[in-house]
Every structure is written in C-alpha cells, then in structure tokens.
Design an enzyme around this catalytic site. Structure first.
Site, PDB file in Angstrom:
ATOM      1  N   MET A  75      60.637 158.839  24.142  1.00 26.37           N
ATOM      2  CA  MET A  75      59.711 159.122  25.227  1.00 26.37           C
ATOM      3  C   MET A  75      58.937 157.866  25.609  1.00 26.37           C
ATOM      4  O   MET A  75      58.693 156.997  24.773  1.00 26.37           O
ATOM      5  CB  MET A  75      58.728 160.225  24.808  1.00 26.37           C
ATOM      6  CG  MET A  75      59.376 161.594  24.653  1.00 26.37           C
ATOM      7  SD  MET A  75      60.022 162.218  26.218  1.00 26.37           S
ATOM      8  CE  MET A  75      60.601 163.829  25.723  1.00 26.37           C
ATOM      9  N   CYS A  76      58.550 157.793  26.851  1.00 25.40           N
ATOM     10  CA  CYS A  76      57.831 156.632  27.380  1.00 25.40           C
ATOM     11  C   CYS A  76      56.322 156.859  27.306  1.00 25.40           C
ATOM     12  O   CYS A  76      55.850 157.928  26.951  1.00 25.40           O
ATOM     13  CB  CYS A  76      58.245 156.400  28.828  1.00 25.40           C
ATOM     14  SG  CYS A  76      60.034 156.323  29.072  1.00 25.40           S
TER      15      CYS A  76
END
Length: 264
Positions: free
Chosen positions: A1-2
């Site tokens: 995930m960013c």
C-alpha cells in the site's frame, strides 16, 4: 500500500508535509506505521498548483528518502494546493509513468488501494474510454485507469458522482468476470480549485485517511497517516466518505457506489 498527503489552504512550502514533520511523507516512505507494508520505496511524486490552471509535477522511481532533489524542491515550492505520494507497487512496474500523482489537463489524482483481479478486467475498463482518454494513458496501473474512467464519467461536472460511477463500473465488471468484486480506494484529486478525497472499500476495509486543520482558518491537510503525534489534531475519515476542501473549509459527504447498484 502507498502513503500520500494533500493540502489546500493558505500557501505553504511543500516541505511542511513532505519532509519537515516528525512523521513526514519521506519518513513514511521507509517507516509507515498504519499500512500493511512499512516501506514505500517504489517511487514518489508531487503535483502542485500555482499561477497556471494545470499543475506542475515531479515524479521519479527512486525511493523518496534517497532523492535529494525532492527535499530541495519541497523547500522552495510554495503552493495553496498540492498532492504528494510515495508508492508501494501492487500493479504496474516500477517506472516513472506509474508513479502518482497522475495528471490530465487541470486535474491531478493519487490513490492508495487496489482492484482485486485487475488483470482480468483491464481490457474491458480500457474499452470504456474515449479515444482521447485512452491515448492519454501512459502507465499500466489500476490507479491511472480509474482516474481516466472518472474523467470519462464526468469528473469536471460532478467529481464525486463520476468517481462513484467509475467504481460502480469496475465492481460490475469484476462480478461479471469472476463472480466477486473487491475495490479498496482511498484517493485524493483536485481540479486546482478544490481538493477532493474519498475513502471506500467494497469489503469495508479501506486504507486509512485522516484530516487536520492547517494553514489558516479554512485550510486542511489530508493524509494516509498523521504527520505527528498530536492525536487530538487528527480526525479519521470513516469508510464510505467523501471530503471536499474549499476556501470555506472542509465538507464531508457520503460516498455510495452501491446506491447506483440499487438504482440499476
């Protein structure tokens, strides 16, 4: 995930989100605390608005913590509205065209999340685009394609409605192809006038989103995770929400692609 951070308010130097805070976006690129992966080293990007309608943008495939140019730019660029992103790749190779934010005309967009089974429905998603929008696609991520779909569905006229239609279309394609759908979507986007954000997931487990006042009486910062330990300052935006920040402050609304399904 960013991880990402976005801001609208009185002009600030980008470093006030990107590099200066105790838990800045650069810090989060190698030590995120509220994500499945602590390291977000698959590139980064910033987009900012100034005197022109279209945003400026800088992206690279280096980890944010190792790019001296990013710190220098963040120290010098002052803007009333900007988006910043560090990437942990889920779909698409580590290359500049796949780094957020994505830009089309005066719009900018960045995303944290994923479309489960994206490879199975990518061609059908692309087929929904006009020739102009299809030809503007430069990368291979689900994020960029969702952004272009929202543009196709009328982002200029109704930003949240267009984004609901885009996610509704993706969920429908997934169910037709595999019998199930999963979209996790926490995103920020802007037309240079207002800052928009959405937190949504088909399974009600979206990536995190927080908001805090910053930069004058009507300014706000929206982030994947708080930039400091001042817990009372940060408010978690709930699942199924849309947030709009303008010169008048922040407004929260419901975000409900499932309502489109009930009406269909």
């Amino acid at each position: 995930m960013c991880r990402w951070a976005a801001y609208k308010g009185e002009p600030l130097y980008l470093e006030e989100l990107v590099s200066s805070p105790a838990h800045s976006l650069i810090e989060q690129s190698h030590c995120a605390t509220r994500a499945k992966t602590a390291t977000n080293g698959d590139g980064f990007g910033i987009a900012w608005y100034g005197d022109r309608p279209e945003p400026g943008r800088y992206r690279d495939v280096l980890p944010a913590w190792s790019d001296c140019n990013l710190r220098s730019l963040a120290r010098q660029i002052r803007s009333p509205l900007f988006l910043a992103h560090v990437r942990a790749a889920t779909t698409g190779a580590t290359r500049r065209d796949n780094c957020h934010p994505f830009v089309h005309g005066h719009w900018s967009f960045m995303h944290n999340g994923q479309i489960a089974g994206f490879d199975r429905i990518r061609r059908q998603m692309e087929a929904m685009l006009s020739d102009e929008l299809f030809e503007s696609r430069t990368g291979t991520t689900d994020s960029e394609l969702l952004f272009l779909l929202a543009l196709e569905f009328g982002l200029d006229a109704d930003p949240f409605g267009a984004m609901e239609k885009a996610i509704f279309a993706v969920e429908n394609l997934s169910r037709e192809k595999s019998g199930e759908a999963l979209v996790r979507f926490t995103a920020a986007f802007s037309d240079g006038r207002a800052l928009y954000a959405v937190r949504y997931a088909t399974d009600h487990k979206p990536p995190t989103l927080y908001a805090a006042p910053m930069g004058g009486k009507s300014g706000y910062c929206l982030v994947s995770e708080p930039l400091n330990d001042e817990a009372d300052t940060w408010v978690e935006i709930p699942d199924g929400s849309a947030v709009k920040v303008t010169a008048e402050g922040m407004q929260a609304l419901l975000f409900q692609p499932e309502v489109l399904s009930e009406a269909a």
